[in-house]
Design an enzyme around this catalytic site. Sequence first.
Site, PDB file in Angstrom:
ATOM      1  N   GLY A  14       0.834  -1.211   0.000  1.00  0.00           N
ATOM      2  CA  GLY A  14       0.000   0.000   0.000  1.00  0.00           C
ATOM      3  C   GLY A  14       0.861   1.249   0.000  1.00  0.00           C
ATOM      4  CB  VAL A  62      -2.180  -7.425   0.865  1.00  0.00           C
ATOM      5  CG1 VAL A  62      -0.998  -6.500   0.623  1.00  0.00           C
ATOM      6  CG2 VAL A  62      -3.451  -6.645   1.169  1.00  0.00           C
ATOM      7  CE1 TYR A 150      -9.061   0.665   8.943  1.00  0.00           C
ATOM      8  CE2 TYR A 150      -9.673   1.848  10.942  1.00  0.00           C
ATOM      9  CZ  TYR A 150      -8.767   1.586   9.930  1.00  0.00           C
ATOM     10  OH  TYR A 150      -7.553   2.247   9.910  1.00  0.00           O
TER      11      TYR A 150
HETATM   12  P1  NAP Z   1      -5.017   5.234   1.321  1.00  0.00           P
HETATM   13  O1  NAP Z   1      -4.576   6.638   1.169  1.00  0.00           O
HETATM   14  O2  NAP Z   1      -6.394   4.863   0.871  1.00  0.00           O
HETATM   15  O3  NAP Z   1      -3.953   4.266   0.599  1.00  0.00           O
HETATM   16  C1  NAP Z   1      -4.172   2.873   0.651  1.00  0.00           C
HETATM   17  C2  NAP Z   1      -3.029   2.146  -0.035  1.00  0.00           C
HETATM   18  O4  NAP Z   1      -3.250   0.729   0.111  1.00  0.00           O
HETATM   19  C3  NAP Z   1      -2.953   2.422  -1.521  1.00  0.00           C
HETATM   20  O5  NAP Z   1      -1.596   2.362  -1.910  1.00  0.00           O
HETATM   21  C4  NAP Z   1      -3.720   1.242  -2.134  1.00  0.00           C
HETATM   22  O6  NAP Z   1      -3.304   1.027  -3.477  1.00  0.00           O
HETATM   23  C5  NAP Z   1      -3.287   0.118  -1.188  1.00  0.00           C
HETATM   24  N1  NAP Z   1      -4.184  -1.043  -1.127  1.00  0.00           N
HETATM   25  C6  NAP Z   1      -5.501  -1.082  -0.816  1.00  0.00           C
HETATM   26  N2  NAP Z   1      -5.965  -2.346  -0.910  1.00  0.00           N
HETATM   27  C7  NAP Z   1      -4.909  -3.119  -1.278  1.00  0.00           C
HETATM   28  C8  NAP Z   1      -4.736  -4.502  -1.561  1.00  0.00           C
HETATM   29  N3  NAP Z   1      -5.759  -5.362  -1.487  1.00  0.00           N
HETATM   30  N4  NAP Z   1      -3.505  -4.944  -1.907  1.00  0.00           N
HETATM   31  C9  NAP Z   1      -2.465  -4.087  -1.994  1.00  0.00           C
HETATM   32  N5  NAP Z   1      -2.561  -2.774  -1.750  1.00  0.00           N
HETATM   33  C10 NAP Z   1      -3.764  -2.300  -1.406  1.00  0.00           C
HETATM   34  O7  NAP Z   1      -4.933   4.761   2.861  1.00  0.00           O
HETATM   35  P2  NAP Z   1      -4.124   5.374   4.106  1.00  0.00           P
HETATM   36  O8  NAP Z   1      -4.993   6.383   4.766  1.00  0.00           O
HETATM   37  O9  NAP Z   1      -2.761   5.748   3.689  1.00  0.00           O
HETATM   38  O10 NAP Z   1      -4.086   4.094   5.065  1.00  0.00           O
HETATM   39  C11 NAP Z   1      -2.982   3.200   5.015  1.00  0.00           C
HETATM   40  C12 NAP Z   1      -3.000   2.324   6.250  1.00  0.00           C
HETATM   41  O11 NAP Z   1      -3.018   3.146   7.415  1.00  0.00           O
HETATM   42  C13 NAP Z   1      -4.229   1.410   6.357  1.00  0.00           C
HETATM   43  O12 NAP Z   1      -3.840   0.172   6.899  1.00  0.00           O
HETATM   44  C14 NAP Z   1      -5.120   2.150   7.346  1.00  0.00           C
HETATM   45  O13 NAP Z   1      -5.966   1.289   8.046  1.00  0.00           O
HETATM   46  C15 NAP Z   1      -4.080   2.770   8.254  1.00  0.00           C
HETATM   47  N6  NAP Z   1      -4.561   3.938   9.002  1.00  0.00           N
HETATM   48  C16 NAP Z   1      -4.865   5.104   8.360  1.00  0.00           C
HETATM   49  C17 NAP Z   1      -5.278   6.215   9.095  1.00  0.00           C
HETATM   50  C18 NAP Z   1      -5.566   7.556   8.468  1.00  0.00           C
HETATM   51  O14 NAP Z   1      -6.007   8.470   9.179  1.00  0.00           O
HETATM   52  N7  NAP Z   1      -5.325   7.748   7.197  1.00  0.00           N
HETATM   53  C19 NAP Z   1      -5.423   6.106  10.477  1.00  0.00           C
HETATM   54  C20 NAP Z   1      -5.137   4.894  11.098  1.00  0.00           C
HETATM   55  C21 NAP Z   1      -4.691   3.810  10.342  1.00  0.00           C
HETATM   56  P3  NAP Z   1      -4.232   0.226  -4.548  1.00  0.00           P
HETATM   57  O15 NAP Z   1      -5.630   0.765  -4.418  1.00  0.00           O
HETATM   58  O16 NAP Z   1      -3.591   0.480  -5.867  1.00  0.00           O
HETATM   59  O17 NAP Z   1      -4.136  -1.210  -4.167  1.00  0.00           O
END
Ligand code: NAP
Length: 250
Positions: A14, A62, A150
Site C-alpha cells: 500500500g 495483499v 475496520y
Molecule cells: P489510502 O490513502 O487509501 O492508501 C491505501 C493504499 O493501500 C494504496 O496504496 C492502495 O493502493 C493500497 N491497497 C488497498 N488495498 C490493497 C490490496 N488489497 N492490496 C495491496 N494494496 C492495497 O490509505 P491510508 O490512509 O494511507 O491508510 C494506510 C494504512 O493506514 C491502512 O492500513 C489504514 O488502516 C491505516 N490507518 C490510516 C489512518 C488515516 O487516518 N489515514 C489512520 C489509522 C490507520 P491500490 O488501491 O492500488 O491497491
Amino acid sequence: MSASLKGRSVVVTGGSKGIGKGIACVFAQAGAKVAILARHEDQAKAAATEIGHGAIGLAADVTNGASLEKAFAAIGVIDVLCANAGIFPQAKLEEMSEAQWDETSDTNLKGTFLSVQKALPYLKKSDQGRVVLTSSITGPITGFPGWTHYGASKAGQLGFMRTACIELAKYGITINAVLPGNIMTEGFLGNGTDYVANMAKSVPLKRLGTVEDIGHAALYFASKEAGYVTGQTIVVDGGQVVPESIDALL
Ligand code: NAP
C-alpha cells in the site's frame, strides 16, 4: 538511527498513496532500497518515481498469496516488511453486508497474515529482519460509528502480532505495530469535509497527522537500535486518545 537502514531492502505494501507512500519516502531518504506494492501498478511505479532514491513499484494484491509471492520473488531480498495496505470503507453495523465485512477483513487482517507469511523466507535470511504493521487507534483503543469491521481488523492485527512475535523471535525477526491517529491521506479525505474538520478539534496538538509522522515511527521499529523491541505498539496521534472529555480540550 536511520544510518542502520542504509542499503536495506524495504517493502511497503500500500505504498502508492497516503501513509504507505510516506513510510516509503522516509525509508528512501534514510538510504534504504524501497519497493512499493499496490494493486494499481501504474500508481505504484509513479509513486516510486516521485520518491526517487532507486525506489521501485510493483503490482500486488495483499488478499492474494500468489500475487505477493510473485512480487516478493521479483524483489529477491527483504530486510524490512512494512505491512501497511488497508481500507476503511464505512458501513453501520445494522446495514453491513457480509461482502463489506469480508472485503475489509480480507484486506486488513488476512492481508497482514499473507504479507508476513510470504515475506518470511526472505526475512529469515536477513541479519536485521523486521516487520512493521500499520494498525490504527480505531479498534485497539477507540471506536467510531461505521467501523465495526475496520476496528475488528485493526485490533486483530495486534492479536496476530503478539503470537507472530514469539514465532519469529527464533529467527531474530522483530514485529511491531504503529497505531496512527487521524492522518491526512487520500483515503482519509474520502471520509468527507465535516469529518476531517471536526477530527482536528479532538486532537490536543490541534492538527491532523502527516504521513511522515507515521514514517518516522516505522523507521524506529525497523532500525538496528530497536533490535530488542518486539511485539509492541506505538500510538502516533497527537494525543487524541488521551482526553477524558471534550472539556479537557477547551
Ligand atoms: P489510502 O490513502 O487509501 O492508501 C491505501 C493504499 O493501500 C494504496 O496504496 C492502495 O493502493 C493500497 N491497497 C488497498 N488495498 C490493497 C490490496 N488489497 N492490496 C495491496 N494494496 C492495497 O490509505 P491510508 O490512509 O494511507 O491508510 C494506510 C494504512 O493506514 C491502512 O492500513 C489504514 O488502516 C491505516 N490507518 C490510516 C489512518 C488515516 O487516518 N489515514 C489512520 C489509522 C490507520 P491500490 O488501491 O492500488 O491497491
